[in-house]
Design a protein around this motif. Structure first.
Motif, PDB file in Angstrom:
ATOM      1  N   ASN A   1       0.821  -1.218   0.000  1.00  0.00           N
ATOM      2  CA  ASN A   1       0.000   0.000   0.000  1.00  0.00           C
ATOM      3  C   ASN A   1       0.852   1.264   0.000  1.00  0.00           C
ATOM      4  OD1 ASN A   1      -2.552  -1.155  -0.090  1.00  0.00           O
ATOM      5  ND2 ASN A   1      -2.593  -1.437   2.111  1.00  0.00           N
TER       6      ASN A   1
ATOM      7  N   ILE B   1       0.589   0.366  -4.762  1.00  0.00           N
ATOM      8  CA  ILE B   1      -0.815   0.779  -4.706  1.00  0.00           C
ATOM      9  C   ILE B   1      -0.921   2.295  -4.534  1.00  0.00           C
ATOM     10  CG2 ILE B   1      -2.993   0.529  -3.460  1.00  0.00           C
ATOM     11  CD1 ILE B   1      -2.176  -2.011  -5.021  1.00  0.00           C
TER      12      ILE B   1
ATOM     13  N   VAL C   1      -5.204  -4.442   1.410  1.00  0.00           N
ATOM     14  CA  VAL C   1      -5.340  -3.602   0.218  1.00  0.00           C
ATOM     15  C   VAL C   1      -6.732  -2.960   0.181  1.00  0.00           C
ATOM     16  CG1 VAL C   1      -3.644  -4.889  -1.138  1.00  0.00           C
ATOM     17  CG2 VAL C   1      -6.057  -5.472  -1.336  1.00  0.00           C
TER      18      VAL C   1
ATOM     19  N   ILE D   1      -9.884  -3.742  -5.220  1.00  0.00           N
ATOM     20  CA  ILE D   1      -8.765  -4.339  -5.950  1.00  0.00           C
ATOM     21  C   ILE D   1      -9.060  -5.819  -6.117  1.00  0.00           C
ATOM     22  CG2 ILE D   1      -6.324  -4.967  -5.798  1.00  0.00           C
ATOM     23  CD1 ILE D   1      -5.805  -2.232  -4.571  1.00  0.00           C
TER      24      ILE D   1
END
Length: 92
Positions: A16, A20, A50, A54
């Protein structure tokens, strides 16, 4: 539409803050990101961290094997942007 494809293994604690984060800050939506993981155990770890939306796909372990899996996963001619581990993005 371009689909973003990330192959990841044992990076659930940092994904993350790296891949991401870059994608979301760049304007991509979570539902445009496909995250390929090695097995059910990895799936559970990534699912817990996440952002919602996603798409997490259980693939196979190993960089070469997961690349082959990914190439077979998408339809011929479909536009995807591929990222493996901490490598730069590649268009395939």
């Amino acid at each position: 539409m371009v689909k973003i494809c990330i192959a990841s293994y044992q990076r659930h604690e940092s994904i993350n803050q790296k891949s991401i984060k870059v994608l979301l800050n760049g304007g991509y939506k979570p539902n445009e990101i496909d995250l390929f993981v090695a097995n059910q155990e990895e799936y559970e770890k990534y699912k817990s961290v996440v952002p919602e939306g996603i798409n997490i796909i259980i693939a196979v372990k190993g960089l070469k094997a997961v690349r082959e899996f990914i190439f077979d996963y998408y339809d011929q001619g479909e536009k995807i942007l591929f990222k493996a581990i901490e490598a730069p993005f590649h268009t395939i």
